[in-house]
Design a protein around this motif. Sequence first.
Motif, short mmCIF file in Angstrom:
data_model
loop_
_atom_site.label_atom_id
_atom_site.label_comp_id
_atom_site.label_asym_id
_atom_site.label_seq_id
_atom_site.Cartn_x
_atom_site.Cartn_y
_atom_site.Cartn_z
N LEU A 157 0.84 -1.20 0.00
CA LEU A 157 0.00 0.00 0.00
C LEU A 157 0.88 1.25 0.00
N ALA A 158 0.26 2.38 -0.27
CA ALA A 158 0.99 3.64 -0.25
C ALA A 158 1.47 3.94 1.16
N LYS A 159 2.70 4.37 1.28
CA LYS A 159 3.32 4.65 2.57
C LYS A 159 2.79 5.94 3.17
N GLY A 160 2.53 5.91 4.48
CA GLY A 160 2.09 7.09 5.20
C GLY A 160 2.99 7.37 6.37
N SER A 161 2.43 7.93 7.45
CA SER A 161 3.19 8.24 8.65
C SER A 161 3.43 6.97 9.44
N LEU A 162 4.14 7.09 10.59
CA LEU A 162 4.41 5.94 11.44
C LEU A 162 3.12 5.25 11.83
N LEU A 163 2.09 6.03 12.13
CA LEU A 163 0.82 5.44 12.56
C LEU A 163 -0.16 5.28 11.41
N GLY A 164 0.11 5.90 10.28
CA GLY A 164 -0.80 5.76 9.16
C GLY A 164 -0.89 4.33 8.69
N GLY A 165 -2.09 3.79 8.59
CA GLY A 165 -2.26 2.43 8.15
C GLY A 165 -2.17 1.39 9.25
N VAL A 166 -1.87 1.82 10.47
CA VAL A 166 -1.81 0.85 11.57
C VAL A 166 -3.19 0.29 11.86
N TYR A 167 -4.19 1.14 11.87
CA TYR A 167 -5.53 0.69 12.20
C TYR A 167 -6.33 0.39 10.94
N ALA A 168 -6.99 -0.74 10.97
CA ALA A 168 -7.85 -1.16 9.87
C ALA A 168 -8.90 -2.08 10.48
N TYR A 169 -9.87 -2.48 9.69
CA TYR A 169 -10.86 -3.44 10.16
C TYR A 169 -11.30 -4.31 9.00
N VAL A 170 -11.88 -5.46 9.32
CA VAL A 170 -12.48 -6.34 8.33
C VAL A 170 -13.97 -6.06 8.29
N ASP A 171 -14.51 -5.80 7.10
CA ASP A 171 -15.92 -5.46 7.01
C ASP A 171 -16.78 -6.72 6.87
N ASN A 172 -18.07 -6.53 6.68
CA ASN A 172 -19.00 -7.66 6.62
C ASN A 172 -18.92 -8.43 5.30
N THR A 219 2.31 0.34 30.57
CA THR A 219 3.42 0.31 29.62
C THR A 219 4.52 1.28 30.05
N TYR A 220 4.42 1.83 31.23
CA TYR A 220 5.37 2.86 31.69
C TYR A 220 6.80 2.31 31.61
N GLY A 221 7.66 3.02 30.86
CA GLY A 221 9.04 2.62 30.72
C GLY A 221 9.31 1.62 29.62
N TYR A 222 8.26 1.21 28.85
CA TYR A 222 8.50 0.20 27.82
C TYR A 222 9.42 0.77 26.74
N PRO A 223 10.43 -0.01 26.30
CA PRO A 223 11.44 0.53 25.37
C PRO A 223 11.01 0.48 23.91
N TYR A 224 10.10 1.35 23.51
CA TYR A 224 9.75 1.44 22.10
C TYR A 224 10.97 1.90 21.29
N PRO A 225 11.21 1.30 20.13
CA PRO A 225 12.38 1.71 19.34
C PRO A 225 12.22 3.07 18.69
N ALA A 226 10.98 3.56 18.54
CA ALA A 226 10.73 4.85 17.92
C ALA A 226 9.39 5.39 18.40
N VAL A 227 9.24 6.69 18.31
CA VAL A 227 7.97 7.33 18.63
C VAL A 227 7.57 8.20 17.45
N PRO A 228 6.28 8.52 17.32
CA PRO A 228 5.85 9.33 16.17
C PRO A 228 6.46 10.72 16.18
N ASP A 229 6.55 11.31 15.01
CA ASP A 229 6.99 12.70 14.90
C ASP A 229 6.07 13.59 15.71
N GLY A 230 6.65 14.54 16.43
CA GLY A 230 5.86 15.48 17.19
C GLY A 230 5.40 14.98 18.54
N ALA A 231 5.85 13.78 18.93
CA ALA A 231 5.42 13.24 20.23
C ALA A 231 5.99 14.03 21.39
#
Length: 468
Positions: free
Chosen positions: A118-133, A341-353
């Motif tokens: 799919l077309a590339k977006g932001s770090l969070l773009g495209g993370v959420y999706a759903y399966v329809d009926n 999740t306090y202190g969890y070592p995420y390797p990256a955070v979104p821009d502007g966080a």
Amino acid sequence: MSRNRIGAVVVSACALVMAPLPARAESTWGPTPPHNPYVGQPGTSTMHGDAESSDTSPFAGPGTGDIAIHGYPLAAACPTILQGSDGLVLALCTAILGQVPTVYLIGPSGPPLAELRLAKGSLLGGVYAYVDNNDRLVALDGNRQLIRVGHERDRSGAWRLGIDESIDLTGVISSDDGATGLVPDWEGNVWFATGKGRVGVVGPTGVTAATQLPEGELVANSISSAPGGRVAVATTHALYELATDDTGMPRILWRAAYDRGSARKPGQLSWGTGSTPTYFGPATGADYLTIVDNADGQVHLLVYRSGSGELVCSQPVLTQGGAGSENSPIGIGRSVVVASTYGYPYPAVPDGAGPAQPASAPFVGGMTRVDVAEAGCHTVWDNRIRSSAVPRLSTADGNIYTVSRVGADTTTPLDGYTFTVVDPETGSVLSDRPLPATIVNDPLQTAPLITRDGQLLQGTITGILRIS
């Protein structure tokens, strides 16, 4: 998370048989979330299980006995792992190289049956999706197109993925913005929220309308819906419930500001709540709406009455562990379970966080169960489980499933992981079984999928673990 980020899958393609829930589970937990007619089967159609984001499943998981573990390396982080009514699994992944979003179609065995970039977006773009009926994956891609991805066999018997429908949203989403979450309402409208606080509705005919939330309020988690056309959106400042007006425009039913603290906490991906809003309740299954705040020091579970926004209670949570959560709560009946999740070592955070204060912290974990009554809330239990995934409650077998991190509180790449089953009545660990212990199997606070044939598919930073 409410935000999750990893996976791909293997599952049985047998015919769907929806057995009734055991009486014990139903009487213990109250009504399961109402089924949205525009998503697929309950428990497997959204990252958090359903349109209400309850993080519950009507299917039994692997249980507390012996398990078999199989790895599916995809060189991609797969935050969204969903199953259609045909038994096939759709995983939305982000490739490690190039961060290209890719949809995988997974069958009962072997490698993926098909894939679609799919077309590339932001770090969070495209993370959420759903399966329809119709068993299609619905997502917003990096080109600001609302797409419905279908799958079928060609004449040779090979599977293929393709975009069945595409709706252009460039007129309502700016080029420097991108979708964070989307969900259908009970009328068939598809709602979306962008990182910069734009909330929109795509009607069944493709007509689109959008409104802008107050300046400076960002949306960093997905969104949820409930019967009556209600949709919940949490920004970095407030919780909203919205619906459409007579013209089809989104309108705000109520807004509730919460304590966002003085800065982003370590182990969170934005300065504000980490919750995807969760609908739950003892009467309709969507009486209440809940998030966790980001108050300095002690965080609180906030429970509101859906429809009116009345605050039912503000209950301190995670008092034994780290005071911060990036994960969507489990919500069913009168009960809510929150994981730290306090202190969890995420390797990256979104821009502007923004910078975390402090910059880092030990990951001590912690989970809390809160029960809600008309007169207020009370804590049932509080523990120190170091949950490294979004916990999921099976109403069929009465277990909470998660992955725990093993090692010192100060995390290292040498930490191990265990498949952990928790008793939701007491908060105690029922079983703890080792998983492959390398950093490539870090679940990174992603949500699992419990399939209808009793497997649990857990995303990792490089693919998927199948636990059966």
